[in-house]
Write an enzyme that holds these catalytic residues in place. Structure first.
Site, mmCIF file in Angstrom:
data_model
loop_
_atom_site.group_PDB
_atom_site.id
_atom_site.type_symbol
_atom_site.label_atom_id
_atom_site.label_comp_id
_atom_site.label_asym_id
_atom_site.label_seq_id
_atom_site.Cartn_x
_atom_site.Cartn_y
_atom_site.Cartn_z
ATOM 1 C CD GLU A 72 -1.585 -2.347 1.881
ATOM 2 O OE1 GLU A 72 -2.471 -3.121 2.289
ATOM 3 O OE2 GLU A 72 -0.365 -2.598 2.007
ATOM 4 C CG LEU A 73 4.906 3.436 1.929
ATOM 5 C CD1 LEU A 73 4.131 4.628 2.468
ATOM 6 C CD2 LEU A 73 6.086 3.105 2.843
ATOM 7 C CE LYS A 74 5.552 -0.745 -6.864
ATOM 8 N NZ LYS A 74 6.797 -0.078 -7.297
ATOM 9 N N GLY A 100 20.663 -3.117 -20.024
ATOM 10 C CA GLY A 100 19.919 -4.352 -20.274
ATOM 11 C C GLY A 100 18.425 -4.171 -20.363
ATOM 12 C CB SER A 101 15.814 -3.772 -17.850
ATOM 13 O OG SER A 101 16.299 -2.755 -17.011
ATOM 14 C CG ASP A 127 23.889 -7.376 -15.453
ATOM 15 O OD1 ASP A 127 24.796 -6.966 -16.180
ATOM 16 O OD2 ASP A 127 22.680 -7.155 -15.676
ATOM 17 C CG HIS A 154 18.320 4.341 -9.376
ATOM 18 N ND1 HIS A 154 17.363 3.370 -9.242
ATOM 19 C CD2 HIS A 154 19.479 3.695 -9.609
ATOM 20 C CE1 HIS A 154 17.922 2.178 -9.384
ATOM 21 N NE2 HIS A 154 19.201 2.354 -9.609
#
Length: 772
Positions: free
Chosen positions: A25-27, A447-448, A614, A709
């Site tokens: 819920e916090l996310k 990569g992603s 990785d 990030h």
């Protein structure tokens, strides 16, 4: 107090609890706030509800003293920076305009300001925001969060203990602010910081705190005499305060060693020590200093970092020994339960027999309560629990899941030649350049690519049966085609397929390897709103079938440019899993390495010219004590080389690391013998590039020029400036251009713009080099 009365007084407690809630819920609330869908008041109410639920769970389990202040919207070290007023000048206007938005600007940055640097919390996979300090830093107390959360808990009838990052650890975790000389030592600010802590302690005492916990995990690392003297001075001064709560100084993750006598002599009322296997020496060291007569000892006998059930009889034996070494002995986990998932109960897809072996946060609190009861009332009071615990431990030890004779035979047959590429790097470099024919300063990504709502929906539809495997693969193929097309148009030199089919860089592989177990709800916070589900490494490891070859080959069929094969390395497969504790880590790493070696061989046979393995966890798993590091690095680097040692010289091996301090493992990075390494460098202003240069690193490297990030889009000139800084350390013929890390968590608009700017920066600097 006699040992008998100390046992009778035994209480149960924890240092911290998972923050996210049963359904994260916090996310959802925090990310909703960032997107403007959730208001500040709604976010704060969600947070308050999660705190109430946590305290209620702990109290219902029988925990006698609950923690407060451990809850955070993003990071508890960032919360400490706010508490002591250490807001960087570039964030001050945002904080003054709106404290909550300013807090998130410090954490994530925005288009106007860069965030604080982020790195690993000791040897865990949790990330903290690094405080930025300088000679001009002025500390000011802001105890509002800590006082408010204590008041919430007390109003609900709980016995509560505020938990703060201690002043010595806070300063030892800090870095010189941008523009401050690298030689500046934040610990020199201790005398300036202690009055602020004194003020916060006074506020908490006035709010009703009987005890306050000050966490000092930095003291379990090797510390200089000056640092130990600083710790002695800090707790001499805080202990001498007349109007303060009782002080509990907590350590965890390893043995205290030379810091133990310093804290044992300090005028504080209690110490919390780790007594799990990783810190078993604390028991002997505590006896050697004469114990803690008249003081409280909180004994961390339940492992707070792994998910295997406790051995009750072994823990009770440790606790019984401790009774003669302290005025009172309480029972706890070894560290905050932040590092484990919340509850095993929702894991209905796991075999009930296996569930008996696992303990998440709620189960660990029950174990703590059981041990405290056994310590206080004797083992007869918990006879049924001990019998059930003994049976569960035996069930795991005897399970065929844990041992595969074929895997063990193969591991035993490995030779040192298997873990070395026969050709030296200079010969390989020539073969690779002839095969790849890349330009100067080649561009690539890690990569992603963004995991869009459509990709996540496809995965959910497959799980729910709304689409079949063919329908799912059609959607993934379309996503890969889009990723390849974008990279070609943007001008990237070495492409990736984007990893649309992967749920997580460890879990994806774990689900295809024998010996691993996957959870559905085992979420653990990595940083901010980033949560992962570490798989459970329960038995011997093998690879039944290829895992990545199909999608990599498909992506390569769409382009003439090289497409990297993408694998997660053996150390990271261990570090980002809940690893088995019944055999040496090096043995488990070798098993994983051999499974990955098979995958590397199949990728190479399919024509893949560049394979990235990785290892972002290589540094974070480094033991906290220097004496323990050589043995770890020996098996860790060997496992990487065992994974990659069988390829031909013209096959280029990459590796990647991020968000850790790399200076003290540069020699180990060299020992990996990878042809190219990419590393996080944007937030640390290319620090790692200079560390590589100082070591004389002889291979190719890509220090990141784009901080993924943060949601901000770096301009082309900003990326070019970082690239020029990299060139000051690494020759142009060995320098790559790439982001700091994978792009999974970013959105497509910012990803497109950032990568286009990255390519533009590379072209600008490349042209200048060609013209010179």
């Amino acid at each position: 107090m006699t040992a008998k009365s100390a046992a009778a007084a035994a209480r149960s407690t924890v240092y911290g609890y998972p923050r996210q809630g049963q359904h994260r819920e916090l996310k959802k609330a925090v990310e909703g706030y960032w997107k403007g869908r959730v208001g500040a008041d709604a976010l704060k109410e969600t947070a308050a509800g999660l705190r109430r639920a946590n305290w209620a769970q702990l109290a219902e389990a029988g925990i006698d003293e609950v923690p407060t202040g451990d809850f955070s919207y993003y990071d508890h070290v960032l919360d400490t920076s706010v508490m002591v007023g250490a807001v960087p000048p570039r964030h001050r206007a945002a904080v003054d305009a709106d404290p909550l938005d300013g807090y998130f600007a410090m954490a994530r940055g925005n288009q106007d300001v860069a965030p604080l640097e982020m790195t690993k919390w000791f040897d865990t996979n949790y990330h903290y925001l690094v405080p930025e300090l300088g000679p001009d830093t002025v500390f000011t107390a802001d105890s509002g969060k800590q006082v408010a959360e204590l008041a919430e808990a007390l109003a609900l009838g709980h016995t509560a203990r505020p938990v703060l990052v201690g002043p010595v650890t806070y300063l030892l975790l800090a870095k010189p602010a941008p523009g401050v000389a690298e030689e500046f030592e934040p610990l020199t600010l201790l005398d300036r910081l202690l009055p602020v802590y004194a003020e916060v302690l006074g506020d908490l005492r006035a709010a009703g705190a009987e005890w306050v916990q000050l966490d000092e995990p930095a003291l379990v690392q090797d510390r200089t005499p000056a640092e130990l003297n600083a710790a002695a001075r800090a707790y001499r001064d805080l202990g001498a305060l007349t109007d303060r709560p009782k002080l509990l100084v907590a350590s965890y993750f390893d043995r205290l060693g030379e810091a133990l006598p310093v804290l044992a002599k300090a005028p504080v009322e209690g110490l919390a020590l780790d007594f799990t296997e990783a810190a078993a020496a604390n028991l002997d060291d505590l006896a050697a200093v004469g114990g803690l007569p008249g003081k409280r000892l909180v004994a961390g006998v339940v492992n707070g970092r792994n998910i295997w059930i406790n051995d009750h009889e072994k823990s009770l034996a440790t606790l019984a020994t401790l009774l003669g070494l302290a005025g009172r002995v309480d029972v706890a986990a070894s560290c905050s339960l932040l590092h484990v998932p919340l509850d095993t109960a929702p894991e209905r897809e796991l075999d009930p027999q296996i569930l008996r072996w696992l303990a998440f946060a709620r189960q660990k609190t029950a174990e703590i309560v059981t041990l405290a009861k056994g310590l206080a009332q004797g083992t007869g009071a918990i006879g049924a629990e001990i019998a059930a615990n003994r049976a569960a431990l035996a069930s795991r030890a005897d399970s065929p899941l844990t041992r595969d004779p074929a895997v063990r035979a193969r591991t035993a047959a490995v030779t040192e030649a298997d873990a070395r590429r026969p050709q030296p790097y200079p010969e390989r470099a020539v073969a690779q350049r002839e095969r790849l024919r890349l330009p100067l300063l080649p561009t690539t990504t890690i990569g992603s690519f963004p995991q869009t709502g459509e990709v996540r929906a496809a995965r959910a539809d497959l799980r729910a049966g709304r689409i079949d495997a063919a329908g799912y693969e059609e959607r993934i193929a379309a996503e890969i085609a889009e990723v390849i097309a974008f990279q070609e148009k943007a001008g990237i030199d070495v492409l990736v397929h984007g990893e649309a089919e992967r749920n997580d860089m460890v879990q994806y592989f774990a689900e295809q390897l024998t010996g691993y177990l996957a959870t559905r709800h085992g979420w653990v916070q990595s940083y901010g709103t980033r949560y992962v589900r570490p798989p459970v490494l329960a038995g011997d490891i093998s690879r039944p079938a290829p895992m990545t070859v199909g999608w990599t080959t498909y992506a390569q069929s769409l382009t003439e440019r090289p497409v990297k094969g993408m694998l997660t390395g053996p150390v990271t497969m261990l570090a980002w899993s809940f690893v088995r504790d019944d055999q040496p880590l090096g043995e488990t790493a070798a098993q994983v390495a051999l499974a990955l070696r098979d995958e590397v061989a199949d990728l190479e046979a399919a024509g893949t010219a560049v394979i990235q393995v990785d290892e972002p966890a290589l540094r974070e798993t480094l033991p906290l004590r220097a004496a323990d590091r050589p043995a770890y690095l020996a098996w860790a680097t060997r496992a990487f080389r065992l994974t990659t040692g069988g390829v031909a010289p013209a096959t280029q091996i990459h590796t990647h690391m991020c968000y850790a301090e790399f200076g003290d493992i540069v020699r180990a990075i060299d020992d990996l013998d990878a042809d190219v390494i990419s590393l996080e460098a944007a937030r640390s202003h290319m620090e790692v590039a200079h560390e590589l240069a100082a070591h004389g690193y002889p291979r190719e490297a890509g220090p990141g020029v784009y901080d993924i990030h943060s949601p901000r889009v770096p301009g082309a000139e900003e990326a070019a400036a970082l690239l020029r800084e990299g060139l000051a350390a690494i020759p142009a013929g060995r320098l790559w251009v790439n982001p700091d890390c994978g792009l999974k968590t970013r959105g497509w608009p910012e990803t497109r713009a950032s990568l286009e700017n990255l390519v533009a920066a590379a072209r600008t600097v490349r042209a200048a080099l060609d013209a010179s």
